[in-house]
Design a protein around this motif. Structure first.
Motif, short mmCIF file in Angstrom:
data_model
loop_
_atom_site.label_atom_id
_atom_site.label_comp_id
_atom_site.label_asym_id
_atom_site.label_seq_id
_atom_site.Cartn_x
_atom_site.Cartn_y
_atom_site.Cartn_z
N MET A 33 0.84 -1.19 0.00
CA MET A 33 0.00 0.00 0.00
C MET A 33 0.88 1.25 0.00
O MET A 33 1.78 1.35 0.80
CB MET A 33 -0.88 0.03 1.25
N GLU A 34 0.55 2.17 -0.85
CA GLU A 34 1.33 3.40 -0.94
C GLU A 34 1.23 4.23 0.34
O GLU A 34 2.22 4.68 0.87
CB GLU A 34 0.85 4.25 -2.11
N GLY A 35 0.01 4.45 0.82
CA GLY A 35 -0.20 5.32 1.96
C GLY A 35 -0.15 4.61 3.29
O GLY A 35 -0.32 5.22 4.32
N GLY A 36 0.06 3.30 3.28
CA GLY A 36 0.12 2.55 4.53
C GLY A 36 -1.25 2.22 5.07
O GLY A 36 -2.26 2.27 4.37
N LYS A 37 -1.26 1.89 6.35
CA LYS A 37 -2.48 1.45 7.01
C LYS A 37 -3.01 2.56 7.90
O LYS A 37 -2.24 3.24 8.57
CB LYS A 37 -2.18 0.21 7.84
N ILE A 38 -4.31 2.72 7.91
CA ILE A 38 -4.98 3.63 8.83
C ILE A 38 -6.07 2.86 9.56
O ILE A 38 -6.46 1.77 9.13
CB ILE A 38 -5.57 4.88 8.14
N VAL A 39 -6.55 3.44 10.65
CA VAL A 39 -7.70 2.92 11.37
C VAL A 39 -8.80 3.97 11.25
O VAL A 39 -8.52 5.17 11.35
CB VAL A 39 -7.36 2.66 12.86
N VAL A 40 -10.02 3.53 11.00
CA VAL A 40 -11.17 4.45 10.99
C VAL A 40 -12.19 3.91 11.98
O VAL A 40 -12.28 2.71 12.20
CB VAL A 40 -11.81 4.60 9.59
N ASP A 41 -12.95 4.83 12.56
CA ASP A 41 -14.00 4.37 13.46
C ASP A 41 -15.36 4.48 12.77
O ASP A 41 -15.46 4.91 11.61
CB ASP A 41 -13.96 5.10 14.80
N ALA A 42 -16.39 4.06 13.48
CA ALA A 42 -17.73 4.02 12.90
C ALA A 42 -18.21 5.40 12.48
O ALA A 42 -18.96 5.53 11.51
CB ALA A 42 -18.71 3.40 13.90
N SER A 43 -17.76 6.46 13.16
CA SER A 43 -18.20 7.81 12.80
C SER A 43 -17.78 8.18 11.38
O SER A 43 -18.42 9.01 10.74
CB SER A 43 -17.67 8.85 13.80
N ASP A 100 -4.62 0.92 3.29
CA ASP A 100 -5.30 -0.23 3.87
C ASP A 100 -6.03 0.28 5.10
O ASP A 100 -5.56 1.22 5.76
CB ASP A 100 -4.29 -1.31 4.25
N ILE A 101 -7.17 -0.30 5.40
CA ILE A 101 -7.95 0.10 6.57
C ILE A 101 -8.03 -1.06 7.54
O ILE A 101 -8.45 -2.16 7.19
CB ILE A 101 -9.36 0.58 6.18
N ALA A 102 -7.62 -0.79 8.78
CA ALA A 102 -7.74 -1.75 9.87
C ALA A 102 -8.86 -1.28 10.79
O ALA A 102 -9.00 -0.07 11.02
CB ALA A 102 -6.43 -1.85 10.65
N VAL A 103 -9.63 -2.24 11.30
CA VAL A 103 -10.75 -1.89 12.18
C VAL A 103 -10.91 -2.97 13.25
O VAL A 103 -10.61 -4.12 13.02
CB VAL A 103 -12.09 -1.77 11.41
N PRO A 104 -11.43 -2.56 14.42
CA PRO A 104 -11.87 -3.57 15.38
C PRO A 104 -13.12 -4.24 14.80
O PRO A 104 -13.90 -3.59 14.09
CB PRO A 104 -12.23 -2.76 16.62
N SER A 105 -13.32 -5.50 15.10
CA SER A 105 -14.48 -6.20 14.54
C SER A 105 -15.80 -5.56 14.96
O SER A 105 -16.81 -5.72 14.27
CB SER A 105 -14.45 -7.68 14.93
N ILE A 106 -15.80 -4.79 16.01
CA ILE A 106 -17.02 -4.12 16.47
C ILE A 106 -17.50 -3.05 15.49
O ILE A 106 -18.66 -2.64 15.52
CB ILE A 106 -16.84 -3.52 17.88
N LEU A 107 -16.65 -2.60 14.60
CA LEU A 107 -17.04 -1.56 13.65
C LEU A 107 -18.32 -1.93 12.91
O LEU A 107 -19.21 -1.10 12.75
CB LEU A 107 -15.93 -1.29 12.62
N TYR A 108 -18.42 -3.17 12.47
CA TYR A 108 -19.59 -3.59 11.69
C TYR A 108 -20.89 -3.42 12.50
O TYR A 108 -21.89 -2.95 11.98
CB TYR A 108 -19.43 -5.05 11.23
#
Length: 142
Positions: free
Chosen positions: A1-11, A39-47
């Motif tokens: 991934m060019e920009g690396g990994k980020i985390v996003v929340d439900a908001s 790439d996006i990493a999330v806790p499974s609770i995001l869904y």
């Protein structure tokens, strides 16, 4: 991934489906992910959180929410279960920052993955303002 990994929340992810303030910035994150720039990493609770927020928005019926559940699955985020060192870090963050375990799961994941966390949650931003990797959605850049 060019920009690396980020985390996003439900908001952030909710804004992919509902027009709200900063929806444009949220869609930029989504499009960057789809294009393979990040790439996006999330806790499974995001869904659960996203579907719950959309259910209570009143804007979606049962069939639409089922379709959105499939869309979320199709994104194939890197999802993490709350276990091991990640679970311990989540509890540590929750206790030290005075935030919910839910919110702490996003912060802890970003800390463990050495990634930026993007959120539109103003309360979370205030309580974690000393953590430079917790950023407002509007500050996302590829």
């Amino acid at each position: 991934m060019e920009g690396g990994k980020i985390v996003v929340d439900a908001s952030v992810v909710v804004k992919w489906f509902v027009e709200e303030r900063y929806s444009g910035e949220a869609l930029t994150i989504r499009d960057s992910f789809i294009e393979g720039l990040i790439d996006i990493a999330v806790p499974s609770i995001l869904y659960f959180e996203v579907l719950n927020a959309l259910k209570y928005s009143g804007a979606f019926g049962e069939d639409e929410l089922k379709r959105i559940a499939r869309i979320l699955e199709d994104y194939q985020f890197t999802a993490y279960e709350l276990e091991g060192a990640y679970a311990e870090k989540t509890v540590e963050v929750a206790m030290r920052k005075g935030i919910t375990i839910y919110d702490a799961s996003y912060v802890a994941l970003a800390l463990i993955e050495e990634a930026d966390l993007y959120t539109a949650d103003e309360k979370l931003l205030m309580k974690t303002r000393d953590l430079k990797m917790v950023k407002h959605l509007k500050d996302f850049e590829v």
